[in-house]
Scaffold this motif. Structure first.
Motif, PDB file in Angstrom:
ATOM      1  N   TRP A   2       0.802  -1.215   0.000  1.00  0.00           N
ATOM      2  CA  TRP A   2       0.000   0.000   0.000  1.00  0.00           C
ATOM      3  C   TRP A   2       0.839   1.271   0.000  1.00  0.00           C
ATOM      4  O   TRP A   2       0.302   2.369  -0.135  1.00  0.00           O
ATOM      5  CB  TRP A   2      -0.935  -0.011   1.211  1.00  0.00           C
ATOM      6  CG  TRP A   2      -1.706  -1.287   1.303  1.00  0.00           C
ATOM      7  CD1 TRP A   2      -1.523  -2.285   2.209  1.00  0.00           C
ATOM      8  CD2 TRP A   2      -2.733  -1.747   0.426  1.00  0.00           C
ATOM      9  NE1 TRP A   2      -2.384  -3.326   1.962  1.00  0.00           N
ATOM     10  CE2 TRP A   2      -3.140  -3.016   0.873  1.00  0.00           C
ATOM     11  CE3 TRP A   2      -3.359  -1.204  -0.691  1.00  0.00           C
ATOM     12  CZ2 TRP A   2      -4.139  -3.746   0.261  1.00  0.00           C
ATOM     13  CZ3 TRP A   2      -4.360  -1.923  -1.316  1.00  0.00           C
ATOM     14  CH2 TRP A   2      -4.735  -3.173  -0.842  1.00  0.00           C
ATOM     15  N   SER A   3       2.134   1.151   0.132  1.00  0.00           N
ATOM     16  CA  SER A   3       3.021   2.313   0.201  1.00  0.00           C
ATOM     17  C   SER A   3       2.867   3.190  -1.040  1.00  0.00           C
ATOM     18  O   SER A   3       2.858   2.701  -2.171  1.00  0.00           O
ATOM     19  CB  SER A   3       4.470   1.843   0.337  1.00  0.00           C
ATOM     20  OG  SER A   3       5.323   2.951   0.488  1.00  0.00           O
ATOM     21  N   GLY A   4       2.738   4.496  -0.818  1.00  0.00           N
ATOM     22  CA  GLY A   4       2.607   5.441  -1.911  1.00  0.00           C
ATOM     23  C   GLY A   4       1.202   5.630  -2.436  1.00  0.00           C
ATOM     24  O   GLY A   4       0.956   6.495  -3.268  1.00  0.00           O
ATOM     25  N   LYS A   5       0.260   4.847  -1.968  1.00  0.00           N
ATOM     26  CA  LYS A   5      -1.130   4.966  -2.410  1.00  0.00           C
ATOM     27  C   LYS A   5      -1.874   5.960  -1.512  1.00  0.00           C
ATOM     28  O   LYS A   5      -1.373   6.349  -0.469  1.00  0.00           O
ATOM     29  CB  LYS A   5      -1.808   3.608  -2.362  1.00  0.00           C
ATOM     30  CG  LYS A   5      -1.089   2.540  -3.174  1.00  0.00           C
ATOM     31  CD  LYS A   5      -2.039   1.743  -3.982  1.00  0.00           C
ATOM     32  CE  LYS A   5      -1.421   0.592  -4.717  1.00  0.00           C
ATOM     33  NZ  LYS A   5      -0.440   0.896  -5.676  1.00  0.00           N
ATOM     34  N   GLU A   6      -3.053   6.369  -1.937  1.00  0.00           N
ATOM     35  CA  GLU A   6      -3.865   7.291  -1.160  1.00  0.00           C
ATOM     36  C   GLU A   6      -5.074   6.560  -0.568  1.00  0.00           C
ATOM     37  O   GLU A   6      -5.616   5.657  -1.192  1.00  0.00           O
ATOM     38  CB  GLU A   6      -4.384   8.426  -2.041  1.00  0.00           C
ATOM     39  CG  GLU A   6      -3.289   9.301  -2.594  1.00  0.00           C
ATOM     40  CD  GLU A   6      -3.817  10.395  -3.499  1.00  0.00           C
ATOM     41  OE1 GLU A   6      -4.894  10.205  -4.127  1.00  0.00           O
ATOM     42  OE2 GLU A   6      -3.152  11.433  -3.603  1.00  0.00           O
TER      43      GLU A   6
END
Length: 102
Positions: A29-33
């Protein structure tokens, strides 16, 4: 997108998060909103400084914010609809479309 259930996410949403987030780890999920879109039957008599619970509806999702930040996500300001009624459906749709267009 989910209804608020006893000042929290619904049990089904929690089960989904446990299953999907728990099986892949936070790195995916890193970098997602994260944008929470939620509805509640209660309005100002329930939410807000003068409401029964004394906090804004968007603030009951603090655990979701913590989860997003833990996973390296950007937590966006929640879009919440209070005192939900069928007659307001069109305005909810417009607000959601406007928010997603940003």
């Amino acid at each position: 997108m989910f209804p608020t259930h006893w000042f929290n996410i619904t049990p089904m949403m929690k089960a989904y998060l446990n299953e999907t987030w728990g099986s892949v780890g936070p790195g995916l999920w890193s970098g997602k909103e994260m944008l929470i879109v939620s509805t509640a039957a209660g309005g100002s008599s329930t939410y807000g400084k003068n409401g029964r619970i004394g906090v804004e509806l968007k603030d009951v999702f603090l655990p979701m914010k913590a989860s997003a930040l833990h996973c390296g996500m950007t937590y966006l300001e929640p879009l919440v609809f209070e005192t939900v009624s069928h007659s307001k459906l069109e305005s909810y749709q417009k607000a959601l479309i406007e928010r997603l267009s940003k």
